[in-house]
Design an enzyme around this catalytic site. Sequence first.
Site, PDB file in Angstrom:
ATOM      1  N   ASP A  34       0.934  -1.163  -0.149  1.00 28.52           N
ATOM      2  CA  ASP A  34      -0.073   0.064   0.051  1.00 28.52           C
ATOM      3  C   ASP A  34       0.958   1.184   0.057  1.00 28.52           C
ATOM      4  OD1 ASP A  34      -2.264   1.699   0.115  1.00 28.52           O
ATOM      5  OD2 ASP A  34      -3.268   0.765   1.718  1.00 28.52           O
TER       6      ASP A  34
HETATM    7  C1  BGC Z   1      -5.089   3.167   0.147  1.00 29.05           C
HETATM    8  C2  BGC Z   1      -5.399   2.139  -0.884  1.00 29.05           C
HETATM    9  C3  BGC Z   1      -5.073   2.824  -2.161  1.00 29.05           C
HETATM   10  C4  BGC Z   1      -3.868   3.460  -2.241  1.00 29.05           C
HETATM   11  C5  BGC Z   1      -3.526   4.018  -3.571  1.00 29.05           C
HETATM   12  C6  BGC Z   1      -3.849   4.163  -0.180  1.00 29.05           C
HETATM   13  O1  BGC Z   1      -3.699   5.225   0.635  1.00 29.05           O
HETATM   14  O2  BGC Z   1      -4.796   2.567   1.352  1.00 29.05           O
HETATM   15  O3  BGC Z   1      -6.437   1.546  -0.759  1.00 29.05           O
HETATM   16  O4  BGC Z   1      -5.458   1.821  -3.182  1.00 29.05           O
HETATM   17  O5  BGC Z   1      -3.573   4.546  -1.426  1.00 29.05           O
HETATM   18  O6  BGC Z   1      -4.402   5.115  -3.944  1.00 29.05           O
END
Ligand code: BGC
Length: 721
Positions: free
Chosen positions: A267
Amino acid sequence: MSDQTLHSLVEEMTLNEKIAQLMQLAAPFFEGSKEQGEITGPMAEMGVTKETVRNSGSVLGASGAKEVREIQEAHLKTNRLGIPLLIMADIVHGFQTIFPVPLAIGCSWDIKLAEKSAEIAAAEASVAGVHVTFAPMVDLVRDPRWGRVMESTGEDPYLNSEFARAFVRGFQGDDLTSDTSRVAACVKHFAAYGAGEGGRDYNTVDMSERQLREMYLPAYKAALDEGSEMVMTAFNTVDGIPASGNKRLMRGLLREEWGFDGVLISDWSAVKELIPHSVAVNEKEAAAKALTAGVDIEMMTLCYVNHLKELIENREVSEDLLDEAVLRILGLKKKLGLFENPHRGTDEQREQEVIMSEPHRAVARELAAKSCVLLKNENVLPLQSGQKVALIGPFAQNGDILGPWSWKGSREAAIQLYDGLKERLAPDRLSVSKGCSIETGTEEELQQALETAAHADIVVLALGENSDMSGEAGSRSDIRLPEIQHELLSALKKIGKPIVTVLFNGRPLDLRDVTEQSDAILEAWFPGTEGGHAVAELLLGKVNPSGRLSMSFPHSVGQVPVYYNCFNTGRPQGAPDAQERYVSQYLDVPNEALYPFGFGLSYTSFSYGEPVLSSNVLKPGEAIQLSITVANTGDRDGDETVQLYVRDMAGEVVRPLKELKAFEKVALVAGEKKEIIFTLKEEQLRYHHSDLTLASDPGAYTAYVGPCSSNVKEVTFSLVK
Ligand code: BGC
């Protein structure tokens, strides 16, 4: 391109080129993006150079046929080996045609329509150049304080798994290579991100492995069984080790045990966050841990790019691990057909035709209507013809109904509740007044609302949370509506007109006061682009509400977590021999949810006959049938969701009071009856025993059937081995 060619390509790549494939940066870093890839300020400080960007493997958050084409073209001009970029983005519940938030979709219990919504999201996103979506999010959720519950389909592992599969099918279709209107799915957040302590985002998760396997893992596994190409790690710890550096979780469970051979992405900045988690002293150690544990792509930080070379040259990390990761990433590019067709799917003209097309909006409208849950109705809904309606509240005319994960959705294009009602009501039947804003209000606004209500026969009060109050980093310790909205409701109540409260929000709320003061409550969630149309049709009875909660609504925040599939305890409330005091209970609120899992009303009524089993003995390898007659006893056509639960009466370990095993949505015209038949097999009774093996217990079981987890008829059977 053959697998052999991919291997040769990896052999041809320099160490730097390989490492850069593992880096994911946001669109502004890239030439061809609107920001033109200017590497200045913080980007330069992060250590990003033009060379790293030239070699990089993927882009986060680019979209639009023109922009994506330009980024890809600029990239291919400078990338030595002509390796195309993967374009990834969060297409969570729609691209521009925004569907209801996933928690709302969960309440539709409509697996086919959920799949259709993902297919449409993929069609819109792919024509705009997206190759991979960071969805579905299938984290099981039990704590409405957590703002991200709106991204999940709810509290049940079986229902979540059904939706996980549907979303993956909808996004990916049957063949990503030939069908360029689909995108690869990335199931997230592995694992158990939904179980953060206290409902605080990014917080510690600590649970038994049995609980993890039983409740939290099934939906990820279902998404992988359906072929999800990617997995995203979670921010949290799992058994003391951050998921993004957790070798047991990724190389052990995911790769070895489940056989996942797709791409694993961290993530956002989760690799670097191994440092504040205190399992790595610096970025170098974070890089070593994450790659060793199994993370292929590092999202938005540069631990890999800045340190893997040295780690590999010093033989602290094996180059084989790097090569494996590169091969997986190139493999996905190959599967998406990007080597032959780097502009896969993008088409500026088709973009105009496909995105927000009428058929897409029609599905959004249908799904929004099916996702709304009628929580209370004291004979005031549907609105009667001739009635004068006062539409009041901060969501009366508000486009903030798309939800926090509607990156490309336009609030301006969203149908507000007022628009929806105006299309269907004569001008002299509809008046509107704001009453207050979401969190603040003035005396003047209140007086105007009271005045508007005084001239009407009925009040439709549109209340809720704005989209920043849920979603990522949107945890709240108080899950009531903001005080000003309660004040508005109380003031309107004093006028004595019936009040229909419509809620727009992203989490189960504490609705005790709202329940007491409203004559009807319709939970509309964040219903998406077509929200106003869908809600208006429900209020006016053009569509009969059919949504059923997929997450329990607590009486109060102090009761959280409250979920239907809990254990009985040794001192359950209400047992025949229970004492008055020394039982597991609160002194001030009930144990059960205010509105439980599976609950939802209709404008018609349904009656259930007695459940009948084909045999009350079940044997492994055989099946028994449970049949029940369901009748529409009202005067409107309606959809009923018939739910089957099972309880293992004496397990090797303690078993939940009820577990959803099957359900069927059945459409019944007024007066119609149908026999619903469920099949039960031994496999459905298996669970993780104390030694973590999956097995069933011989002995007594109870099957429950009904319209809701708390309203069921029961029948017993035994499993004989
Ligand atoms: C979130 C994810 C997301 C990623 C990309 C993160 O902050 O937890 O769910 O896919 O950002 O945008």
